[in-house]
Motif scaffolding. Structure first.
Motif, PDB file in Angstrom:
ATOM      1  N   PRO A  60       0.825  -1.208   0.000  1.00  0.00           N
ATOM      2  CA  PRO A  60       0.000   0.000   0.000  1.00  0.00           C
ATOM      3  C   PRO A  60       0.861   1.261   0.000  1.00  0.00           C
ATOM      4  O   PRO A  60       1.971   1.277   0.542  1.00  0.00           O
ATOM      5  N   TRP A  61       0.354   2.305  -0.639  1.00  0.00           N
ATOM      6  CA  TRP A  61       0.994   3.617  -0.507  1.00  0.00           C
ATOM      7  C   TRP A  61       0.418   4.242   0.755  1.00  0.00           C
ATOM      8  O   TRP A  61      -0.799   4.341   0.907  1.00  0.00           O
ATOM      9  N   THR A  62       1.284   4.606   1.668  1.00  0.00           N
ATOM     10  CA  THR A  62       0.828   5.240   2.900  1.00  0.00           C
ATOM     11  C   THR A  62       1.561   6.565   3.066  1.00  0.00           C
ATOM     12  O   THR A  62       2.614   6.788   2.452  1.00  0.00           O
ATOM     13  N   ASP A  63       1.022   7.422   3.915  1.00  0.00           N
ATOM     14  CA  ASP A  63       1.664   8.715   4.173  1.00  0.00           C
ATOM     15  C   ASP A  63       3.084   8.555   4.708  1.00  0.00           C
ATOM     16  O   ASP A  63       3.922   9.433   4.512  1.00  0.00           O
ATOM     17  N   SER A  64       3.371   7.441   5.349  1.00  0.00           N
ATOM     18  CA  SER A  64       4.718   7.235   5.886  1.00  0.00           C
ATOM     19  C   SER A  64       5.765   7.125   4.786  1.00  0.00           C
ATOM     20  O   SER A  64       6.957   7.265   5.053  1.00  0.00           O
ATOM     21  N   LEU A  65       5.342   6.896   3.549  1.00  0.00           N
ATOM     22  CA  LEU A  65       6.282   6.815   2.430  1.00  0.00           C
ATOM     23  C   LEU A  65       6.614   8.193   1.849  1.00  0.00           C
ATOM     24  O   LEU A  65       7.545   8.305   1.058  1.00  0.00           O
ATOM     25  N   ASN A  66       5.861   9.201   2.241  1.00  0.00           N
ATOM     26  CA  ASN A  66       6.156  10.551   1.746  1.00  0.00           C
ATOM     27  C   ASN A  66       7.470  11.047   2.345  1.00  0.00           C
ATOM     28  O   ASN A  66       7.710  10.897   3.543  1.00  0.00           O
ATOM     29  N   THR A  67       8.284  11.659   1.492  1.00  0.00           N
ATOM     30  CA  THR A  67       9.576  12.182   1.931  1.00  0.00           C
ATOM     31  C   THR A  67       9.543  13.688   2.150  1.00  0.00           C
ATOM     32  O   THR A  67      10.455  14.235   2.745  1.00  0.00           O
ATOM     33  N   GLY A  68       8.529  14.352   1.616  1.00  0.00           N
ATOM     34  CA  GLY A  68       8.475  15.808   1.695  1.00  0.00           C
ATOM     35  C   GLY A  68       8.941  16.482   0.422  1.00  0.00           C
ATOM     36  O   GLY A  68       8.818  17.695   0.281  1.00  0.00           O
ATOM     37  N   MET A  73      10.251  13.515  -5.730  1.00  0.00           N
ATOM     38  CA  MET A  73      10.701  12.224  -5.208  1.00  0.00           C
ATOM     39  C   MET A  73       9.501  11.363  -4.847  1.00  0.00           C
ATOM     40  O   MET A  73       9.465  10.171  -5.174  1.00  0.00           O
ATOM     41  N   ASP A  74       8.512  11.959  -4.202  1.00  0.00           N
ATOM     42  CA  ASP A  74       7.323  11.201  -3.810  1.00  0.00           C
ATOM     43  C   ASP A  74       6.562  10.681  -5.035  1.00  0.00           C
ATOM     44  O   ASP A  74       6.072   9.549  -5.025  1.00  0.00           O
ATOM     45  N   GLU A  75       6.500  11.460  -6.085  1.00  0.00           N
ATOM     46  CA  GLU A  75       5.837  11.010  -7.316  1.00  0.00           C
ATOM     47  C   GLU A  75       6.575   9.800  -7.907  1.00  0.00           C
ATOM     48  O   GLU A  75       5.950   8.811  -8.296  1.00  0.00           O
ATOM     49  N   THR A  76       7.884   9.874  -7.948  1.00  0.00           N
ATOM     50  CA  THR A  76       8.684   8.754  -8.450  1.00  0.00           C
ATOM     51  C   THR A  76       8.493   7.528  -7.568  1.00  0.00           C
ATOM     52  O   THR A  76       8.370   6.403  -8.072  1.00  0.00           O
ATOM     53  N   HIS A  77       8.436   7.735  -6.265  1.00  0.00           N
ATOM     54  CA  HIS A  77       8.222   6.627  -5.336  1.00  0.00           C
ATOM     55  C   HIS A  77       6.842   6.009  -5.511  1.00  0.00           C
ATOM     56  O   HIS A  77       6.684   4.787  -5.419  1.00  0.00           O
ATOM     57  N   GLN A  78       5.833   6.831  -5.759  1.00  0.00           N
ATOM     58  CA  GLN A  78       4.493   6.289  -6.001  1.00  0.00           C
ATOM     59  C   GLN A  78       4.495   5.412  -7.250  1.00  0.00           C
ATOM     60  O   GLN A  78       3.874   4.345  -7.266  1.00  0.00           O
ATOM     61  N   GLU A  79       5.201   5.848  -8.291  1.00  0.00           N
ATOM     62  CA  GLU A  79       5.316   5.041  -9.508  1.00  0.00           C
ATOM     63  C   GLU A  79       5.996   3.707  -9.197  1.00  0.00           C
ATOM     64  O   GLU A  79       5.585   2.655  -9.700  1.00  0.00           O
ATOM     65  N   PHE A  80       7.043   3.758  -8.382  1.00  0.00           N
ATOM     66  CA  PHE A  80       7.779   2.560  -7.978  1.00  0.00           C
ATOM     67  C   PHE A  80       6.835   1.567  -7.290  1.00  0.00           C
ATOM     68  O   PHE A  80       6.825   0.374  -7.614  1.00  0.00           O
ATOM     69  N   VAL A  81       6.023   2.056  -6.371  1.00  0.00           N
ATOM     70  CA  VAL A  81       5.078   1.207  -5.634  1.00  0.00           C
ATOM     71  C   VAL A  81       4.028   0.632  -6.588  1.00  0.00           C
ATOM     72  O   VAL A  81       3.708  -0.566  -6.518  1.00  0.00           O
TER      73      VAL A  81
END
Length: 165
Positions: free
Chosen positions: A13-21, A25-33
Motif C-alpha cells: 500500500p501507498w501510505t503517508d509514511s512513504l512521503n519524503t516531503g 521524489m514522492d511522485e517517483t516513489h508512487q510510480e515505484f510502488v
C-alpha cells in the motif's frame, strides 16, 4: 474435480509514511510502488515484460536521486548510492534466473523490495529530501536557489536522518 485456490498477492500500500516531503521524489516513489504491485498482480508466466519496465524505471529513479546527491554535495561513492547499486545488481541478475530456471524469482524480488522500500524511503530518501530542502535545491528544475549554499563539503554518508557519517 477440486479447485485450486489462487493466492492473492500481498500488495504494497501507498501510505503517508512513504512521503519524503519532496513532491518529485514522492511522485517517483508512487510510480515505484505501483510497478511493484503490478508485478505482484501479474501471473508469473507474464511478468518478464512488466519486470523489464520496472527495472528501467528503477534505473532512472536511482539515477535521478544520485544526480541530486551530486548536485548538492554528496561524494560520488556515498552509501546511499551504494545501496542503489546493490539493488540494481540484484535486479539485473533476476532476469537471467527467471529465464533459466526460476519462474517465481520476480515475484520473490518484488515482495522483498516491498519489504525493503519503506525503510529505505523513511531513512535515506527522507534524509535526502531534508538535505535538498536545507540547501535550497528544487528537484523539479534540478537547480539550486543559491549555488553558494553548497560549500566545498562532500557528504559521504547516506543522507539518512539516522546516518552518522
Amino acid at each position: 474435480m477440486p479447485t485450486t485456490a489462487t493466492a492473492t498477492p500481498n500488495l504494497m500500500p501507498w501510505t503517508d509514511s512513504l512521503n519524503t516531503g519532496d513532491p518529485r521524489m514522492d511522485e517517483t516513489h508512487q510510480e515505484f510502488v505501483v510497478m511493484i504491485n503490478t508485478i505482484l498482480a501479474t501471473p508469473e508466466n507474464q511478468q518478464l515484460p512488466v519486470y523489464k519496465a520496472f527495472l528501467d524505471h528503477t534505473v532512472a529513479h536511482f539515477a535521478q536521486e544520485e544526480r541530486w546527491m551530486l548536485a548538492t554535495g554528496f561524494a560520488a561513492d556515498n552509501c546511499h548510492a551504494e545501496h542503489h547499486a546493490t539493488i540494481l545488481e540484484t535486479m539485473r541478475a533476476v532476469e537471467a534466473h527467471y529465464l533459466d530456471t526460476d519462474p517465481q524469482i520476480i515475484t520473490r524480488l518484488a515482495e522483498a523490495l516491498a519489504e525493503w522500500f519503506p525503510g529505505h524511503s523513511a531513512s535515506m530518501d527522507a534524509g535526502l529530501a531534508a538535505h535538498l530542502k536545507s540547501v535550497g535545491f528544487d528537484s523539479e528544475t534540478e537547480t539550486l536557489a543559491d549555488p553558494s549554499a553548497i560549500k566545498n563539503v562532500t557528504m559521504s554518508g547516506c543522507g539518512s536522518v539516522s546516518c552518522s557519517s
